[in-house]
Design a protein around this motif. Structure first.
Motif, PDB file in Angstrom:
ATOM      1  N   GLN A  13       0.933  -1.377   0.015  1.00 31.60           N
ATOM      2  CA  GLN A  13       0.011   0.087   0.063  1.00 31.60           C
ATOM      3  C   GLN A  13       0.860   1.232   0.147  1.00 31.60           C
ATOM      4  OE1 GLN A  13      -3.124  -0.233  -0.437  1.00 31.60           O
ATOM      5  NE2 GLN A  13      -3.450   2.202  -0.388  1.00 31.60           N
ATOM      6  N   GLN A  14       2.115   1.276   0.624  1.00 30.53           N
ATOM      7  CA  GLN A  14       2.889   2.427   0.621  1.00 30.53           C
ATOM      8  C   GLN A  14       3.592   2.493  -0.739  1.00 30.53           C
ATOM      9  OE1 GLN A  14       5.824   2.390   4.064  1.00 30.53           O
ATOM     10  NE2 GLN A  14       4.593   0.714   4.854  1.00 30.53           N
ATOM     11  N   ILE A  15       3.721   1.585  -1.387  1.00 25.70           N
ATOM     12  CA  ILE A  15       4.259   1.834  -2.702  1.00 25.70           C
ATOM     13  C   ILE A  15       3.117   1.990  -3.630  1.00 25.70           C
ATOM     14  CG2 ILE A  15       5.280   0.225  -4.660  1.00 25.70           C
ATOM     15  CD1 ILE A  15       7.216   0.791  -2.586  1.00 25.70           C
ATOM     16  N   MET A  16       2.121   1.827  -3.582  1.00 28.24           N
ATOM     17  CA  MET A  16       0.797   2.397  -4.257  1.00 28.24           C
ATOM     18  C   MET A  16       0.667   3.641  -4.029  1.00 28.24           C
ATOM     19  SD  MET A  16       0.093  -0.317  -6.262  1.00 28.24           S
ATOM     20  CE  MET A  16      -1.433   0.122  -6.854  1.00 28.24           C
ATOM     21  N   GLN A  17       0.550   4.063  -2.884  1.00 29.79           N
ATOM     22  CA  GLN A  17       0.565   5.522  -2.797  1.00 29.79           C
ATOM     23  C   GLN A  17       1.537   6.458  -3.193  1.00 29.79           C
ATOM     24  OE1 GLN A  17      -1.630   7.371  -0.830  1.00 29.79           O
ATOM     25  NE2 GLN A  17      -2.816   5.493  -0.434  1.00 29.79           N
ATOM     26  N   GLN A  18       2.846   5.765  -3.398  1.00 26.33           N
ATOM     27  CA  GLN A  18       4.065   6.546  -4.087  1.00 26.33           C
ATOM     28  C   GLN A  18       3.885   6.650  -5.460  1.00 26.33           C
ATOM     29  OE1 GLN A  18       8.132   5.307  -2.913  1.00 26.33           O
ATOM     30  NE2 GLN A  18       8.820   6.171  -4.904  1.00 26.33           N
ATOM     31  N   LEU A  19       3.254   5.578  -6.105  1.00 25.22           N
ATOM     32  CA  LEU A  19       3.051   5.355  -7.215  1.00 25.22           C
ATOM     33  C   LEU A  19       1.698   6.383  -8.057  1.00 25.22           C
ATOM     34  CD1 LEU A  19       3.770   1.692  -8.245  1.00 25.22           C
ATOM     35  CD2 LEU A  19       5.203   3.589  -8.583  1.00 25.22           C
ATOM     36  N   ARG A  20       0.882   6.680  -7.151  1.00 26.14           N
ATOM     37  CA  ARG A  20      -0.223   7.367  -7.390  1.00 26.14           C
ATOM     38  C   ARG A  20      -0.131   8.408  -8.213  1.00 26.14           C
ATOM     39  NH1 ARG A  20      -3.967   6.433  -2.890  1.00 26.14           N
ATOM     40  NH2 ARG A  20      -4.527   4.724  -4.305  1.00 26.14           N
ATOM     41  N   PRO A  21       0.780   9.542  -7.969  1.00 27.60           N
ATOM     42  CA  PRO A  21       1.027  10.589  -9.012  1.00 27.60           C
ATOM     43  C   PRO A  21       1.565  10.337 -10.286  1.00 27.60           C
ATOM     44  CG  PRO A  21       1.943  10.896  -6.916  1.00 27.60           C
ATOM     45  CD  PRO A  21       1.622   9.663  -6.642  1.00 27.60           C
ATOM     46  N   SER A  22       2.237   8.948 -10.250  1.00 25.73           N
ATOM     47  CA  SER A  22       2.739   8.704 -11.621  1.00 25.73           C
ATOM     48  C   SER A  22       1.970   7.686 -12.377  1.00 25.73           C
ATOM     49  CB  SER A  22       4.115   8.016 -11.452  1.00 25.73           C
ATOM     50  OG  SER A  22       4.906   8.959 -10.646  1.00 25.73           O
ATOM     51  N   PHE A  23       0.731   7.339 -12.289  1.00 28.58           N
ATOM     52  CA  PHE A  23      -0.161   6.353 -12.876  1.00 28.58           C
ATOM     53  C   PHE A  23       0.011   6.494 -14.528  1.00 28.58           C
ATOM     54  CE2 PHE A  23      -3.001   4.947  -9.481  1.00 28.58           C
ATOM     55  CZ  PHE A  23      -2.214   3.933  -8.849  1.00 28.58           C
ATOM     56  N   SER A  24       0.070   7.829 -14.980  1.00 25.79           N
ATOM     57  CA  SER A  24       0.201   8.022 -16.416  1.00 25.79           C
ATOM     58  C   SER A  24       1.628   7.336 -16.882  1.00 25.79           C
ATOM     59  CB  SER A  24      -0.064   9.530 -16.549  1.00 25.79           C
ATOM     60  OG  SER A  24       1.350  10.132 -16.309  1.00 25.79           O
ATOM     61  N   LYS A  25       2.662   7.265 -15.922  1.00 24.63           N
ATOM     62  CA  LYS A  25       3.769   6.347 -16.758  1.00 24.63           C
ATOM     63  C   LYS A  25       3.888   5.274 -16.246  1.00 24.63           C
ATOM     64  CE  LYS A  25       6.324  10.885 -15.717  1.00 24.63           C
ATOM     65  NZ  LYS A  25       7.270  11.598 -14.937  1.00 24.63           N
ATOM     66  N   ILE A  26       2.810   4.624 -15.980  1.00 24.99           N
ATOM     67  CA  ILE A  26       2.664   3.115 -15.471  1.00 24.99           C
ATOM     68  C   ILE A  26       1.802   2.320 -16.485  1.00 24.99           C
ATOM     69  CG2 ILE A  26       2.259   1.444 -13.587  1.00 24.99           C
ATOM     70  CD1 ILE A  26       2.870   3.486 -11.760  1.00 24.99           C
ATOM     71  N   LYS A  27       2.370   1.123 -16.867  1.00 23.84           N
ATOM     72  CA  LYS A  27       1.261   0.236 -17.955  1.00 23.84           C
ATOM     73  C   LYS A  27       0.595  -0.941 -16.982  1.00 23.84           C
ATOM     74  CE  LYS A  27       3.162   0.132 -22.311  1.00 23.84           C
ATOM     75  NZ  LYS A  27       3.843  -0.459 -23.509  1.00 23.84           N
ATOM     76  N   SER A  28       1.358  -1.695 -16.185  1.00 24.97           N
ATOM     77  CA  SER A  28       0.768  -2.231 -15.501  1.00 24.97           C
ATOM     78  C   SER A  28       1.322  -2.524 -14.000  1.00 24.97           C
ATOM     79  CB  SER A  28       0.658  -3.695 -16.292  1.00 24.97           C
ATOM     80  OG  SER A  28       2.308  -4.119 -16.240  1.00 24.97           O
ATOM     81  N   ILE A  29       0.527  -3.149 -12.975  1.00 27.64           N
ATOM     82  CA  ILE A  29       1.071  -3.386 -11.671  1.00 27.64           C
ATOM     83  C   ILE A  29       0.318  -4.664 -11.164  1.00 27.64           C
ATOM     84  CG2 ILE A  29       1.003  -2.774  -9.047  1.00 27.64           C
ATOM     85  CD1 ILE A  29       0.620   0.157 -10.134  1.00 27.64           C
ATOM     86  N   LYS A  30       1.092  -5.582 -10.694  1.00 23.95           N
ATOM     87  CA  LYS A  30       0.550  -6.960 -10.167  1.00 23.95           C
ATOM     88  C   LYS A  30       1.118  -7.285  -9.119  1.00 23.95           C
ATOM     89  CE  LYS A  30      -0.692 -11.549 -11.637  1.00 23.95           C
ATOM     90  NZ  LYS A  30      -0.649 -12.408 -12.648  1.00 23.95           N
ATOM     91  N   GLN A  31       0.433  -7.407  -7.951  1.00 25.05           N
ATOM     92  CA  GLN A  31       0.867  -7.522  -6.638  1.00 25.05           C
ATOM     93  C   GLN A  31       0.844  -9.157  -6.138  1.00 25.05           C
ATOM     94  OE1 GLN A  31      -1.984  -4.352  -5.321  1.00 25.05           O
ATOM     95  NE2 GLN A  31      -0.757  -4.016  -3.835  1.00 25.05           N
ATOM     96  N   PHE A  32       1.516  -9.466  -5.432  1.00 27.22           N
ATOM     97  CA  PHE A  32       1.869 -10.922  -4.984  1.00 27.22           C
ATOM     98  C   PHE A  32       1.999 -10.708  -3.213  1.00 27.22           C
ATOM     99  CE2 PHE A  32       3.302 -10.708  -9.033  1.00 27.22           C
ATOM    100  CZ  PHE A  32       2.870 -11.586  -9.731  1.00 27.22           C
ATOM    101  N   TRP A  33       1.326 -11.891  -2.825  1.00 29.65           N
ATOM    102  CA  TRP A  33       1.397 -11.916  -1.309  1.00 29.65           C
ATOM    103  C   TRP A  33       2.361 -13.209  -0.761  1.00 29.65           C
ATOM    104  CZ3 TRP A  33      -0.691 -16.338   0.815  1.00 29.65           C
ATOM    105  CH2 TRP A  33      -1.735 -16.825  -0.014  1.00 29.65           C
ATOM    106  N   LEU A  34       2.338 -14.367  -1.210  1.00 31.43           N
ATOM    107  CA  LEU A  34       3.064 -15.390  -0.599  1.00 31.43           C
ATOM    108  C   LEU A  34       4.439 -14.890  -0.667  1.00 31.43           C
ATOM    109  CD1 LEU A  34       2.636 -18.099   0.561  1.00 31.43           C
ATOM    110  CD2 LEU A  34       3.035 -19.063  -1.545  1.00 31.43           C
ATOM    111  N   ILE A  35       4.946 -14.370  -1.691  1.00 30.34           N
ATOM    112  CA  ILE A  35       6.364 -13.887  -1.765  1.00 30.34           C
ATOM    113  C   ILE A  35       6.084 -12.346  -1.803  1.00 30.34           C
ATOM    114  CG2 ILE A  35       8.583 -13.183  -2.879  1.00 30.34           C
ATOM    115  CD1 ILE A  35       8.314 -16.077  -3.904  1.00 30.34           C
ATOM    116  N   ASN A  36       6.390 -11.582  -0.891  1.00 34.13           N
ATOM    117  CA  ASN A  36       6.091 -10.142  -0.797  1.00 34.13           C
ATOM    118  C   ASN A  36       6.478  -9.254  -2.063  1.00 34.13           C
ATOM    119  OD1 ASN A  36       5.058  -7.565   0.055  1.00 34.13           O
ATOM    120  ND2 ASN A  36       6.278  -7.494   1.817  1.00 34.13           N
ATOM    121  N   MET A  37       5.955  -8.949  -3.041  1.00 33.89           N
ATOM    122  CA  MET A  37       6.488  -8.658  -4.088  1.00 33.89           C
ATOM    123  C   MET A  37       5.521  -8.079  -5.262  1.00 33.89           C
ATOM    124  SD  MET A  37       7.754 -11.746  -6.795  1.00 33.89           S
ATOM    125  CE  MET A  37       7.656 -10.975  -8.151  1.00 33.89           C
TER     126      MET A  37
END
Length: 161
Positions: A87-111
């Motif tokens: 969630q902290q990374i997502m908050q940092q990425l929010r202003p840059s969403f126009s420069k992002i094509k995709s985000i995929k989150q995983f939980w078993l390995i925190n990545m």
């Protein structure tokens, strides 16, 4: 005097702790130097905090925890840790969403897997929660096929060996 030296040493150590960047693989480092600023790169971001599965398994064995409870506890711990940190990374990425094509989150390995412009990737490399950054592996293999065994059952029910 002693107190001021300890305070200074603490501040110095703290600044080094937060100034460290994530480990970046050689192949990604090469891609970063060769790519333009607006080129999109797809990377895996592995977080510093991971569930200690070995310690958790030891705890389960000591407490004779039932398998159904183990599975739920492992999943809950991993999901909770990933939610908080990602969630902290997502908050940092929010202003840059126009420069992002995709985000995929995983939980078993925190990545997370992020496809974004070079400038966004460089920001993520310097984030204190990220430990390791590698280029996304585009290897897609053919699914494993399970074939039925061709050996026959033992004669008279006695197995060799």
């Amino acid at each position: 005097m002693k107190k001021s030296i300890l305070t200074f040493a603490g501040l110095l150590f703290g600044s080094f702790l937060f100034a460290q960047q994530a480990f970046v693989t050689n192949s990604l480092e090469e891609k970063l130097t060769q790519s333009s600023d607006n080129q999109y790169l797809k990377v895996n971001l592995i977080f510093k905090s991971q569930v200690d599965f070995v310690q958790l398994n030891t705890q389960f064995k000591e407490n004779n925890t039932p398998l159904a409870v183990r599975a739920k506890k492992v999943m809950r711990l991993a999901i909770d840790m990933a939610e908080v940190e990602q969630q902290q990374i997502m908050q940092q990425l929010r202003p840059s969403f126009s420069k992002i094509k995709s985000i995929k989150q995983f939980w078993l390995i925190n990545m997370m897997t992020v496809e974004a412009q070079k400038s966004v990737i460089q920001q993520l490399i310097n984030h204190p929660l990220i430990e390791y950054v590698e280029e996304f592996d585009y290897f897609y293999s053919k699914p494993i096929q399970v074939e039925k065994a061709t050996t026959q059952k033992s004669i008279n029910g006695i197995e060799p060996g």
